[in-house]
Design an enzyme around this catalytic site. Sequence first.
Site, mmCIF file in Angstrom:
data_model
loop_
_atom_site.group_PDB
_atom_site.id
_atom_site.type_symbol
_atom_site.label_atom_id
_atom_site.label_comp_id
_atom_site.label_asym_id
_atom_site.label_seq_id
_atom_site.Cartn_x
_atom_site.Cartn_y
_atom_site.Cartn_z
ATOM 1 N N ASP A 158 28.489 32.185 17.607
ATOM 2 C CA ASP A 158 28.640 31.812 19.012
ATOM 3 C C ASP A 158 29.939 32.338 19.614
ATOM 4 O O ASP A 158 29.939 32.881 20.714
ATOM 5 C CB ASP A 158 28.585 30.285 19.163
ATOM 6 C CG ASP A 158 27.266 29.711 18.683
ATOM 7 O OD1 ASP A 158 26.226 30.372 18.902
ATOM 8 O OD2 ASP A 158 27.271 28.623 18.085
ATOM 9 N N HIS A 186 41.727 34.347 27.312
ATOM 10 C CA HIS A 186 43.132 33.919 27.273
ATOM 11 C C HIS A 186 43.287 32.412 27.050
ATOM 12 O O HIS A 186 44.366 31.974 26.659
ATOM 13 C CB HIS A 186 43.839 34.316 28.565
ATOM 14 C CG HIS A 186 44.022 35.791 28.714
ATOM 15 N ND1 HIS A 186 45.213 36.428 28.454
ATOM 16 C CD2 HIS A 186 43.156 36.760 29.067
ATOM 17 C CE1 HIS A 186 45.073 37.733 28.650
ATOM 18 N NE2 HIS A 186 43.833 37.953 29.028
ATOM 19 N N HIS A 249 44.768 39.613 39.947
ATOM 20 C CA HIS A 249 43.736 39.764 38.919
ATOM 21 C C HIS A 249 42.423 39.279 39.533
ATOM 22 O O HIS A 249 42.370 38.958 40.721
ATOM 23 C CB HIS A 249 44.133 38.977 37.665
ATOM 24 C CG HIS A 249 43.280 39.249 36.468
ATOM 25 N ND1 HIS A 249 42.818 40.512 36.158
ATOM 26 C CD2 HIS A 249 42.784 38.421 35.491
ATOM 27 C CE1 HIS A 249 42.102 40.458 35.057
ATOM 28 N NE2 HIS A 249 42.065 39.206 34.635
ATOM 29 N N ASP A 271 47.078 40.259 32.299
ATOM 30 C CA ASP A 271 46.039 41.060 32.944
ATOM 31 C C ASP A 271 46.417 41.202 34.415
ATOM 32 O O ASP A 271 46.633 40.200 35.104
ATOM 33 C CB ASP A 271 44.681 40.382 32.814
ATOM 34 C CG ASP A 271 44.125 40.478 31.396
ATOM 35 O OD1 ASP A 271 44.766 41.137 30.568
ATOM 36 O OD2 ASP A 271 43.058 39.894 31.142
ATOM 37 N N ASP A 303 48.995 45.629 30.129
ATOM 38 C CA ASP A 303 47.540 45.592 30.006
ATOM 39 C C ASP A 303 46.963 47.002 29.936
ATOM 40 O O ASP A 303 47.249 47.844 30.783
ATOM 41 C CB ASP A 303 46.993 44.829 31.218
ATOM 42 C CG ASP A 303 45.482 44.825 31.299
ATOM 43 O OD1 ASP A 303 44.824 45.052 30.272
ATOM 44 O OD2 ASP A 303 44.960 44.584 32.405
ATOM 45 N N HIS A 473 31.054 45.558 42.447
ATOM 46 C CA HIS A 473 32.078 45.022 41.556
ATOM 47 C C HIS A 473 33.298 45.927 41.580
ATOM 48 O O HIS A 473 33.176 47.152 41.644
ATOM 49 C CB HIS A 473 31.542 44.924 40.123
ATOM 50 C CG HIS A 473 32.579 44.493 39.125
ATOM 51 N ND1 HIS A 473 33.119 43.225 39.106
ATOM 52 C CD2 HIS A 473 33.197 45.175 38.127
ATOM 53 C CE1 HIS A 473 33.993 43.131 38.132
ATOM 54 N NE2 HIS A 473 34.072 44.307 37.525
ATOM 55 N N HIS A 477 41.614 44.913 36.531
ATOM 56 C CA HIS A 477 42.648 45.526 35.699
ATOM 57 C C HIS A 477 43.158 46.823 36.335
ATOM 58 O O HIS A 477 42.420 47.530 37.015
ATOM 59 C CB HIS A 477 42.101 45.814 34.298
ATOM 60 C CG HIS A 477 41.603 44.602 33.584
ATOM 61 N ND1 HIS A 477 42.403 43.833 32.772
ATOM 62 C CD2 HIS A 477 40.382 44.014 33.574
ATOM 63 C CE1 HIS A 477 41.699 42.826 32.285
ATOM 64 N NE2 HIS A 477 40.464 42.913 32.753
ATOM 65 N N HIS A 499 46.341 44.536 24.907
ATOM 66 C CA HIS A 499 45.066 44.171 25.528
ATOM 67 C C HIS A 499 44.126 45.373 25.634
ATOM 68 O O HIS A 499 43.900 45.911 26.719
ATOM 69 C CB HIS A 499 45.278 43.578 26.926
ATOM 70 C CG HIS A 499 46.029 42.297 26.932
ATOM 71 N ND1 HIS A 499 46.236 41.556 28.081
ATOM 72 C CD2 HIS A 499 46.641 41.605 25.948
ATOM 73 C CE1 HIS A 499 46.939 40.486 27.790
ATOM 74 N NE2 HIS A 499 47.198 40.496 26.487
ATOM 75 N N ASP A 553 30.038 28.919 14.616
ATOM 76 C CA ASP A 553 28.575 28.885 14.627
ATOM 77 C C ASP A 553 28.148 27.428 14.743
ATOM 78 O O ASP A 553 28.270 26.665 13.788
ATOM 79 C CB ASP A 553 28.023 29.514 13.346
ATOM 80 C CG ASP A 553 26.499 29.647 13.382
ATOM 81 O OD1 ASP A 553 25.891 29.228 14.379
ATOM 82 O OD2 ASP A 553 25.926 30.168 12.404
#
Length: 665
Positions: A158, A186, A249, A271, A303, A473, A477, A499, A553
Site C-alpha cells: 500500500d 513530505h 508550489h 519543493d 529541488d 495542468h 516544480h 528530491h 501492507d
Amino acid sequence: MTEENKRTAVQSAEPVVSESQPPRRKPADQVIGGGVVPAAPVSQQPRRPRHPRRSPAKNPSAAAEQQSAKQEPVVQEQKQEQSSTAAAAPALQQEQPRRRPRRPRQKREGSQKPPIHIAFLGGLNEVGKNMTLFECQGDMFLLDCGMAFPDDDMLGVDLVLPDFTYVEKNADRIKGIVLTHGHEDHIGALPYLLKKVNLPLYGTPLTLGLVKGKLKEHGLLNKVKMYVTNPGDTVRFGCISVEMIHVNHSIPDAVGVAIHSPAGTIVHTGDFKIDCTPVWGEMIDLGRFAQLGKEGVLALMADSTNAERPGFTKTEQMIQNSFESMFRRAEKKRIIVASFASNISRVQQIVDCAVKYGRKVALSGRSMVNVMSIGVEMGYLHVPEGVLIDIDLIKKYPKEQIVLITTGSQGEPMSALSRMAFADHRKVEVGPDDFIIISARPIPGNEKSVGNVIDELMKRGCEVEYGSMYEVHVSGHACQEELKLMQGIVKPKYFIPVHGEQKMLHQHARLAYSMGKRPQDVCIADIGDVIELSEDHMKRLPGAVPAGNVLVDGLGVGDVGSIVLRDRKHLAEDGLIVVVCTIAGDSGHVVSGPDVVSRGFVYVRESENLMDDAKDLVFTVLEQCADNGIHDWGTLKTNIKDSLSRMLYDRTRRSPMILPIIMEV
C-alpha cells in the site's frame, strides 16, 4: 522619577524578539493538538538589513551621529550618556585603523568552526519519501517525513516509508521535525514515525491542518505537540536555527528553509517554483534568498524534480483560461475533474468556473473530501453557499449542472476515477454524457496506470482531456531557468541536488557546472549517505546510516520484505502447486494420496495427464525414501520439490511454487 517616566523607561527598555527569546505575539491558539505548549522555540526572524559599504567619514562627529541614529530608541538617560561621549569620537576614530587588520582571517580559513552533518534518509534516487536529518554539535532536527507509492513490482503493498532505524537510535538528540509543505511525499510517513518516537512538529497553518487529520486517524492527535510557524519565523534547535522562507508550489503555505548553524548557512528550497502570478498567496520571496546569498551561503540544497525540463514553469493562472474553455465545450455534459487532493488552488479554480457556469460541485474520494474540508475550515478554499452538494444527491440534478471533483489522477487502482473507469464505483457511473479532465501530470512510473484508466474511460464513450492534449495542468516544480536563477541569487559555496531520481540529480548538477560550479563543489548523494560540510570541505563520511524502504501492507508495517515480495512475484508469474499426502509413521510408506492441487499454474481439467503424472512421481519419490529409511520430513519435502520441479519444467517450461504438505499416521 515620576510614575509616568518609569513606565516610559520600562517600555523603551523592553527587548526586541530575537532567535533566543519567545515571541510575545504568539497566541495560544497557534498550538494544534496536545494541549498548551510553550511558544519559546518559535520566534519572528528579523530581516537582516543590507549593509552598504562604509566610506571613511570626513567628519568624525558626523559619523558618530550617523551611528547613533541607526540604534533603537532608548531612555532619556541613555541618550544623555551618548551625547556626553560624542566628544571622545575623534580619538576613537584615530585608533580604529590599528584594530582593523584582518588577523582573524587565518582562523576562518583554518575552519575552526564545527562542521554540520546531513544524513539523507529518503528523497534521493527516487520520487517521494523525502526525509533528511541535520546535525551540528550534537543538536539534530528532521526536515520532512514523507512516503512514496509502491512500484509495480511491489505486489500488494500500500505505502512505502523511510527506514526509521537511525531516527530511533538518535531520538534523544532530535529536537523536532520541520515540515516544508503538506504533500504526502513530505508528511505521509509522520503517523508511522510518531508511533515510535514522539517529536514536536513545526509547520505552516495548512500543513499542520493536514497533519492533524492524519494524526486523528491514527489516534495520535492529543499526543503530539504542533507549533504553527509562518514565513519569516525562526525555530531554534540548540545551536541550529531554522528560518522559514515563503515559496510557490502546487499547495498553499509551502516554505523553503535557511538553516543557520555554527558551520554556516544552508539553504534548502523544499519543493518550489517561481510564479509571479500565483492563484493563492504572494510570489516566492526571492528577496530573502538573494539577501542570504549576499550574507554568505555555505550550501544550497535544491529541488531537482523538473531539472530535465528547459525554460520556466508556467503560471497557475494559465489553467483558469483552459478550464473556462473546456466548461464551454462541455455545455451539455457532466464534468468530472481528477486532480491531486492537496492541490487546493486548482480546486478553487474549478469551483470558480462551476459558479460562473451555474453548476453544482460534488467531491469523490476520501482524501479529496478530507483535504477540501480542511481547506474550507481554515479559509484556504472559498465555496459559495449552496454550490457544494453531497455525492449522493448528484442523481437529482441534470448532468449538465454537475461538476464532480475526484481523486485518481495517478491511476491508483483503488482511487475514485479508476473505479469509475472499471464500473466499480458505487455512486457514479460514467458514459457518453461525461466530459472528463485529468488535471495532473503522471508521476514517473505511473504513466502506464494512467494510460489504462484513460483507455477504459474512452471505451465507455467518455470524452477525456489530459495533459498531452490540452493545458489542464502546470507543474509545481521549477524548471531549468528557475533552478539556475535560484543558484545565481543564493551564490552557494557548495551545491547538493535533492528530491529526484538519479537522472534528475545529474541534470541538476550539470546546470550547476554550466554556471561555473566546480565538480568538487557539487555532491550527488544517495539515501544512507552522510555528508559533512564546513568552510573548507564537503565530503561523504565513510559508512552509511540505515536507510531504505519499509513497506506497509494493510495493518502490517515492515513485515513485508524482499523474501515476501519475491514469493508474491513468483506466485504471480508461475502459480502454485500444492502436494498433499499421508504416510505411515513407522514405515514411511504412503497411506493415502498424494493429491496435487494447482492454482495459477494450469487449468486442471485440461491438464489431467500432467496432474496424474505429477501424482505418480510424488508417490515414487516417497516410496523410494521409505525403502531407503529416510523419514526426515525436511528431506522428504526437498526431494518432492526437486523431482516435481524438474518434471514440470521439462513438460511446461514453467517453474511454479511447490508446497508439499505431509501428514503422518
